[in-house]
Design an enzyme around this catalytic site. Sequence first.
Site, PDB file in Angstrom:
ATOM      1  N   ASP A 116       7.566 -17.832  -6.056  1.00 36.12           N
ATOM      2  CA  ASP A 116       9.148 -18.286  -5.844  1.00 36.12           C
ATOM      3  C   ASP A 116       9.440 -19.725  -5.390  1.00 36.12           C
ATOM      4  O   ASP A 116       9.390 -19.847  -4.262  1.00 36.12           O
ATOM      5  CB  ASP A 116       9.744 -17.206  -4.826  1.00 36.12           C
ATOM      6  N   TYR A 146      13.950 -26.940  -2.540  1.00 37.09           N
ATOM      7  CA  TYR A 146      12.686 -27.010  -1.933  1.00 37.09           C
ATOM      8  C   TYR A 146      12.068 -28.332  -2.104  1.00 37.09           C
ATOM      9  O   TYR A 146      11.205 -28.682  -1.186  1.00 37.09           O
ATOM     10  CB  TYR A 146      11.637 -26.008  -2.230  1.00 37.09           C
ATOM     11  N   LYS A 152      15.507 -21.591  -8.911  1.00 34.13           N
ATOM     12  CA  LYS A 152      17.081 -21.138  -8.745  1.00 34.13           C
ATOM     13  C   LYS A 152      17.861 -22.580  -9.002  1.00 34.13           C
ATOM     14  O   LYS A 152      17.493 -23.634  -8.802  1.00 34.13           O
ATOM     15  CB  LYS A 152      16.901 -20.950  -7.151  1.00 34.13           C
ATOM     16  N   HIS A 212      21.297 -19.740  -6.712  1.00 34.27           N
ATOM     17  CA  HIS A 212      20.658 -19.921  -5.415  1.00 34.27           C
ATOM     18  C   HIS A 212      21.565 -19.424  -4.174  1.00 34.27           C
ATOM     19  O   HIS A 212      21.280 -18.661  -3.390  1.00 34.27           O
ATOM     20  CB  HIS A 212      20.282 -21.314  -5.017  1.00 34.27           C
TER      21      HIS A 212
END
Length: 321
Positions: A39, A44, A73, A106
């Site tokens: 994921d 990130y 995302k 997201h």
Amino acid sequence: MISGNKVIPSMGFGLWKISQDDCATAVYNAIKEGYRHLDSASDYGNEKQVGEGIKLAIEDGLCSREDLWVTSKLWNSFHAKEHVELALQKSLDDLQLDYLDLYLIHFPIASKFIPIETRYPPEWIADPDGPNPRLELAPVPLMETWQAMEAVYEKGLAKQIGVCNYNSGLLHDLMSYAKIKPSMLQIESHPYLTQEKLIRLAKQYNMAVTAFSPLGALSYLELDMAGAAESVIEQKIVKKAALRTGKTAAQVVLRWGVQRGTAIISKTTQPERLIENIDIFDFELNEEEMTAISALNINRRFNDPGDFCEAAFNTFNPIYD
């Protein structure tokens, strides 16, 4: 768990908050220990390293690309129709992949576009060096964003598309205009935030559900978004179930998550925790334990833009009532 035509592994390995220095090794080790669901997200800031870990794992024969389920995302600043494919292609390039198994919106938040060459990932603040650094929203309807998601699906860049952090009202609205229906809803869910009505609604719409932060407060202690006293693994019913099953308290909570019919996203860089977290498929919680753990619900949301956006990004921006 079925999502579309492919089975998403119930246990996912989450990449949030894993440093670039640790990420490639963490991904490699996770695949080595049996994780097949990764994921990720552009926000990130470690997708290049995720790609390195995947590449090395495939080269070493630990898995094939087809064995993996890779999620990424769409970040808030890429919601406009002309930016969705741009953002997805950037993730694909960083991950060294030709397609994603799943691409998610997201947040239901559209923010000011930041060119990739200017700053990537864009994060939340439009101009960190400006006189008034803050989150700046953009007037992009969610319908426009979803239509662009449908376009990347039709191009085969994402095998499935879905949404994160949507509430029931947004799901009803999305289903009224979606030509290609979302196959996945990803939400925060754990024993303190069971979200039973929302999960039931998603399943009524034939959407699979993935729960992030399945251990609740443990994901947020280092961010000062939770207190140590809020740890669900300290609850008596959890410890009692752990004693009965011969498992750890964390394994009991993770088992509760998959046993209620959601995929879950766990995260760790510790090798022993990698093994512990995925070792939850050789036991079951009984009905009494499942009911008692669900009864711990207090609607405690740790990841709430209505709280952190104002404190961190100088903009009050709730998305949940």
